[in-house]
Design an enzyme around this catalytic site. Sequence first.
Site, PDB file in Angstrom:
ATOM      1  CG  ASP A 142      -9.473   2.483  -0.586  1.00  0.00           C
ATOM      2  OD1 ASP A 142      -9.065   1.321  -0.767  1.00  0.00           O
ATOM      3  OD2 ASP A 142      -8.804   3.356  -0.013  1.00  0.00           O
ATOM      4  CG  ASP A 162      -2.202   0.690   1.081  1.00  0.00           C
ATOM      5  OD1 ASP A 162      -2.337   1.456   0.118  1.00  0.00           O
ATOM      6  OD2 ASP A 162      -3.084   0.502   1.925  1.00  0.00           O
TER       7      ASP A 162
HETATM    8  C1  DGJ Z   1      -5.873   1.851   1.825  1.00  0.00           C
HETATM    9  C2  DGJ Z   1      -6.203   0.650   0.990  1.00  0.00           C
HETATM   10  O1  DGJ Z   1      -6.676   1.036  -0.254  1.00  0.00           O
HETATM   11  C3  DGJ Z   1      -7.206  -0.212   1.726  1.00  0.00           C
HETATM   12  O2  DGJ Z   1      -7.600  -1.287   0.938  1.00  0.00           O
HETATM   13  C4  DGJ Z   1      -6.595  -0.669   3.033  1.00  0.00           C
HETATM   14  O3  DGJ Z   1      -5.506  -1.508   2.764  1.00  0.00           O
HETATM   15  C5  DGJ Z   1      -6.162   0.541   3.848  1.00  0.00           C
HETATM   16  N1  DGJ Z   1      -5.322   1.426   3.089  1.00  0.00           N
HETATM   17  C6  DGJ Z   1      -5.427   0.099   5.083  1.00  0.00           C
HETATM   18  O4  DGJ Z   1      -4.912   1.142   5.785  1.00  0.00           O
END
Ligand code: DGJ
Length: 730
Positions: free
Chosen positions: A542, A472
């Site tokens: 997301d 990430d």
């Molecule tokens: C952002 C990501 O896009 C999510 O899927 C998740 O992993 C969160 N970060 C976790 O902090």
Amino acid sequence: MIAVKNNTFHISTRRTSYLFGVDEQGNLLHWYYGARIHEDGLAFRDFARTTTWSVYAPDDEEHAAPLQCTPYEYFASGYGTFYPGSCSIRNEAGHNTSRLLYRSAELVKMAEVSTALPRALNPDEVFKVTLEDPINGLQVVLYYEVFSECDIIVRSAVLKNNGTQTLRLDRAMSLTLHLGEDSFDLIRLCGRWAHERSVIRTPVGQGTLSIGSLNGESSHEVNPFFALARPHTTNMLGEVYGFNLIYSGNWKAEVYCDSYGALHIQEGIHPESFLWTLRPGEMLETPQAVCTYAENGLNTMSGNFHRFIRRHISRGYWKDRKRPLLINSWETTYFDFDEASLVRLAKSAKELGVEMLVLDDGWFSTRNSDHSGLGDWTVNTNKLPGGLGCLSERIHQEGMQFGLWFEPEMVNPDSDLYRAHPEWIIAAQEYPAPLCRNQFVLDFSNPAVVDYIFESMCRILDSARIEYVKWDMNRPLTCLGSTYLDADRQGELAHRYVLGVYELLQRLTKRYPKLLIEGCSGGGGRFDLGMLCYCPQIWCSDNTDPFERLVIQNGTSYAYPVAAMGCHVSASPNHYTKRASSLEMRAAVAMPGSFGYELDLGVLSDEEKQQIRAQIGQYHKTYECIHNGTYYRLSEPGQRDFAAWQFVAEDGCSSLITVVFLKPRRNLPAGRLRLCGLEEQAAYRCGEENVLYGDALMNFGLDLGDPAQIGEVRTYYFEKQNTNKNRKED
Ligand code: DGJ
């Protein structure tokens, strides 16, 4: 194929031609890019226009090539063109003028470049052209790499200081290209966090249209892909040029339409906040720019990119392997889990047919919210007292594989790493460093930082059976400054940061060749060809609401294949939009992607669990067709009252069509849907009864039948019948 004739260079792919050559003054000029042609007898001077205001080089006695509209293949700013150069340098006298002249051209086995930047693999041919400014010693080597079957040409440049004085580069694009006619639309993929990559299309008129990112990553706001299409071009018909960049940092694309209506196109590293010092003997390599041309519509352009990515960008163990069907803990538990709840989740997922549990954020250090712990890659033993080794074993005992989340490039101020090394963050020291999601960006231009994070990650990866990493990256780069770089190298930080990220990815993929890495950046903020060289799949967004995902994934499909898109079924109502949707719709939208689930399975009814078992059965049945087939957009969200897409299997024997209704079908035109990519004379069976011919399906179309509810899904799986059942020609 690359043919060299009388200083004219003709690169051809299966269906395209790219022509450029050297004029009498030694300029390297672009002649043509488009449908495949014979070059014999062409008048290459047709671009030249003379006006009283024209500027000519002193050696151009016949005034053949006015400088301001000369279509240079690659040129430096300052010598007479009225738009920014492919590159721009300042010499020690402070002057910004440079003139690049042709020196040589040759076919080479491979580009002579370092491994610092990711590159497309296995080109059919590589052509090298050298230009030089004899006055200041700047040498530019252009590379053209040909991927004939995909109708793709990849360009890059290496800029080297062969002189004796220091040169400062404030612009070094990968690609310059000219289209000699007007009337094009610029298509790009725009949005923001949770709304990435919607398709925007606007006509190009006189002046400059530019897109780009200064976020330090390719960005949620706009993707490095763009296309120039004729105004009438649709998914099925018409001319289009498509472009992309194999790069994950600050980038820029410019389309300049001059006063004669000609287009001048550039793409490369964003020149803003970029200043690169080339001391004598030093060089800079640009990222590769990817170009394609399609005569017959946007689906063909996308197909070219999809094939190219599957064959030449994806690499390593996972290139052609079926990816594990996973359950991710993020929208399931967020930070609130322990070993027992994770094992319970793995057990219930396994019973439904899921293959891997991915433990997302929250497993390390003091990480119970996003306020602390980033940078300290040690297990949180309050949540996981037996450590990751024990958890992973228990997950494997349930018959599941195990994956883990990292955010390697970041640090929270509340962390042991920051307390020990406050100088390791990116910050212009004289200003307080801005926070974003309570975190700073680590200075990956500093090899000591990359080494430290590599070792921390290896310690974790060696401590347990971990088959997958979700990588990430949750904040942009701001206030650029590095305590590691000298003052005259600070302008190199944004690019050096990306090189540091690639370095870490290279070292990890080398040490753990079977590790599957999924890219992610607060959803899809770094969805680009650079990351796809290391991460075969990237979390798309997301926003997992299927109505919104239709738009996001439709846009993403312009440039990237479904295998690259991480797509999960999440809970309803959706956590982000609060909208309810059926489990059927959520699965139909997530299935054309790297499929998985991200919801608490423990709260589902028996009926819903049965539905999930059926979805997973369908996933296995159609996997080949979806992941290795050809993808067609049949109706984009917003175009008609339904969204529809189609896959045709690689062997042509089956085709899967999915339709999702987006408006109530009351008092609307007939829902007929014309298909693509079938054999005209072949008969296709859908279900027990229905046999239809390819020509009818592609011309008359598929009757979508009775009105449906909003969100209702229809899927059609056609299988080609044996040849003796196919229609005989009259
Ligand atoms: C952002 C990501 O896009 C999510 O899927 C998740 O992993 C969160 N970060 C976790 O902090």
